[in-house]
Design a protein around this motif. Structure first.
Motif, mmCIF file in Angstrom:
data_model
loop_
_atom_site.group_PDB
_atom_site.id
_atom_site.type_symbol
_atom_site.label_atom_id
_atom_site.label_comp_id
_atom_site.label_asym_id
_atom_site.label_seq_id
_atom_site.Cartn_x
_atom_site.Cartn_y
_atom_site.Cartn_z
ATOM 1 N N GLY A 41 15.299 2.805 -28.144
ATOM 2 C CA GLY A 41 16.142 2.885 -26.949
ATOM 3 C C GLY A 41 17.171 1.771 -26.896
ATOM 4 N N GLY A 42 17.721 1.418 -28.063
ATOM 5 C CA GLY A 42 18.722 0.361 -28.099
ATOM 6 C C GLY A 42 18.170 -0.996 -27.696
ATOM 7 N N GLY A 43 16.893 -1.205 -27.940
ATOM 8 C CA GLY A 43 16.261 -2.482 -27.606
ATOM 9 C C GLY A 43 15.564 -2.471 -26.258
ATOM 10 N N ALA A 44 15.555 -1.330 -25.589
ATOM 11 C CA ALA A 44 14.902 -1.233 -24.279
ATOM 12 C C ALA A 44 13.393 -1.444 -24.387
ATOM 13 N N VAL A 45 12.826 -1.036 -25.531
ATOM 14 C CA VAL A 45 11.405 -1.256 -25.805
ATOM 15 C C VAL A 45 11.315 -1.992 -27.133
ATOM 16 N N GLN A 46 10.641 -3.137 -27.115
ATOM 17 C CA GLN A 46 10.479 -3.939 -28.317
ATOM 18 C C GLN A 46 8.997 -4.194 -28.550
ATOM 19 N N VAL A 47 8.600 -4.160 -29.830
ATOM 20 C CA VAL A 47 7.199 -4.403 -30.172
ATOM 21 C C VAL A 47 7.112 -5.386 -31.334
ATOM 22 N N LYS A 59 7.449 -5.339 -25.166
ATOM 23 C CA LYS A 59 8.357 -5.756 -24.105
ATOM 24 C C LYS A 59 9.190 -4.556 -23.699
ATOM 25 N N ILE A 60 9.273 -4.348 -22.390
ATOM 26 C CA ILE A 60 10.027 -3.223 -21.855
ATOM 27 C C ILE A 60 11.047 -3.774 -20.868
ATOM 28 N N SER A 61 12.316 -3.436 -21.096
ATOM 29 C CA SER A 61 13.349 -3.913 -20.179
ATOM 30 C C SER A 61 13.260 -3.151 -18.860
ATOM 31 N N LYS A 62 13.675 -3.788 -17.797
ATOM 32 C CA LYS A 62 13.638 -3.168 -16.470
ATOM 33 C C LYS A 62 14.450 -1.878 -16.443
ATOM 34 N N GLU A 63 15.546 -1.877 -17.187
ATOM 35 C CA GLU A 63 16.418 -0.694 -17.209
ATOM 36 C C GLU A 63 15.733 0.529 -17.817
ATOM 37 N N ALA A 64 14.713 0.307 -18.618
ATOM 38 C CA ALA A 64 14.011 1.423 -19.266
ATOM 39 C C ALA A 64 13.002 2.085 -18.337
ATOM 40 N N VAL A 65 12.709 1.442 -17.219
ATOM 41 C CA VAL A 65 11.694 1.960 -16.308
ATOM 42 C C VAL A 65 12.365 2.791 -15.217
ATOM 43 N N ASP A 66 12.267 4.099 -15.372
ATOM 44 C CA ASP A 66 12.820 5.042 -14.398
ATOM 45 C C ASP A 66 11.666 5.913 -13.918
ATOM 46 N N PRO A 67 11.231 5.733 -12.667
ATOM 47 C CA PRO A 67 10.105 6.523 -12.156
ATOM 48 C C PRO A 67 10.330 8.033 -12.245
ATOM 49 N N GLU A 68 11.581 8.427 -12.331
ATOM 50 C CA GLU A 68 11.905 9.862 -12.424
ATOM 51 C C GLU A 68 11.847 10.376 -13.861
ATOM 52 N N ASP A 69 11.736 9.480 -14.810
ATOM 53 C CA ASP A 69 11.747 9.889 -16.222
ATOM 54 C C ASP A 69 10.751 9.054 -17.038
ATOM 55 N N ILE A 70 9.489 9.139 -16.677
ATOM 56 C CA ILE A 70 8.426 8.416 -17.378
ATOM 57 C C ILE A 70 8.306 8.895 -18.827
ATOM 58 N N GLU A 71 8.564 10.174 -19.065
ATOM 59 C CA GLU A 71 8.443 10.714 -20.419
ATOM 60 C C GLU A 71 9.381 10.013 -21.393
ATOM 61 N N MET A 72 10.574 9.662 -20.947
ATOM 62 C CA MET A 72 11.530 8.964 -21.818
ATOM 63 C C MET A 72 10.964 7.591 -22.209
ATOM 64 N N LEU A 73 10.398 6.888 -21.254
ATOM 65 C CA LEU A 73 9.794 5.586 -21.538
ATOM 66 C C LEU A 73 8.629 5.738 -22.511
ATOM 67 N N GLU A 74 7.799 6.733 -22.288
ATOM 68 C CA GLU A 74 6.673 6.978 -23.190
ATOM 69 C C GLU A 74 7.172 7.250 -24.609
#
Length: 108
Positions: A41-47, A59-74
């Motif tokens: 995700g362009g660095g939105a999630v780093q491991v 590490k998960i950036s705040k911008e990656a956390v969208d309660p309406e789109d949990i599947e994208m974060l997963e």
């Protein structure tokens, strides 16, 4: 007459095998301290993953956390973790190849 196929060469080969085994054991210890990083995700999630295939950090950036789109974060988490594990496996394979001369030894 004593049958001794290989004789000294067999003994030498066994000593070399023991040396290789010792180098592999040492490398396996060292790999626990080696870390690879991956992201999605362009660095939105780093491991971070170590050489023993252990996930050390996410590490998960705040911008990656969208309660309406949990599947994208997963999906981003899965992608980052899988890439991290793949990179760690490649690192281990490269290091083992240096010791074993490219021989594919089962279980390593």
């Amino acid at each position: 007459m004593v049958f001794n196929p290989g004789g000294a060469s067999l003994s030498k080969m066994m000593k070399e095998a023991k040396k290789v085994q010792e180098r592999i054991a040492k490398l396996q210890e060292e790999l626990e301290n080696r870390v690879v990083e991956a992201s999605a995700g362009g660095g939105a999630v780093q491991v971070k993953v170590n050489g023993k295939q252990q996930l050390l950090e996410i590490k998960i950036s705040k911008e990656a956390v969208d309660p309406e789109d949990i599947e994208m974060l997963e999906d981003m988490i899965l992608a980052a973790v899988n890439e991290g594990l793949k990179s760690a496996q490649e690192m281990v394979s490269e290091e083992m190849a240096k010791i074993t001369g490219g021989l594919n030894i089962p279980g390593l």
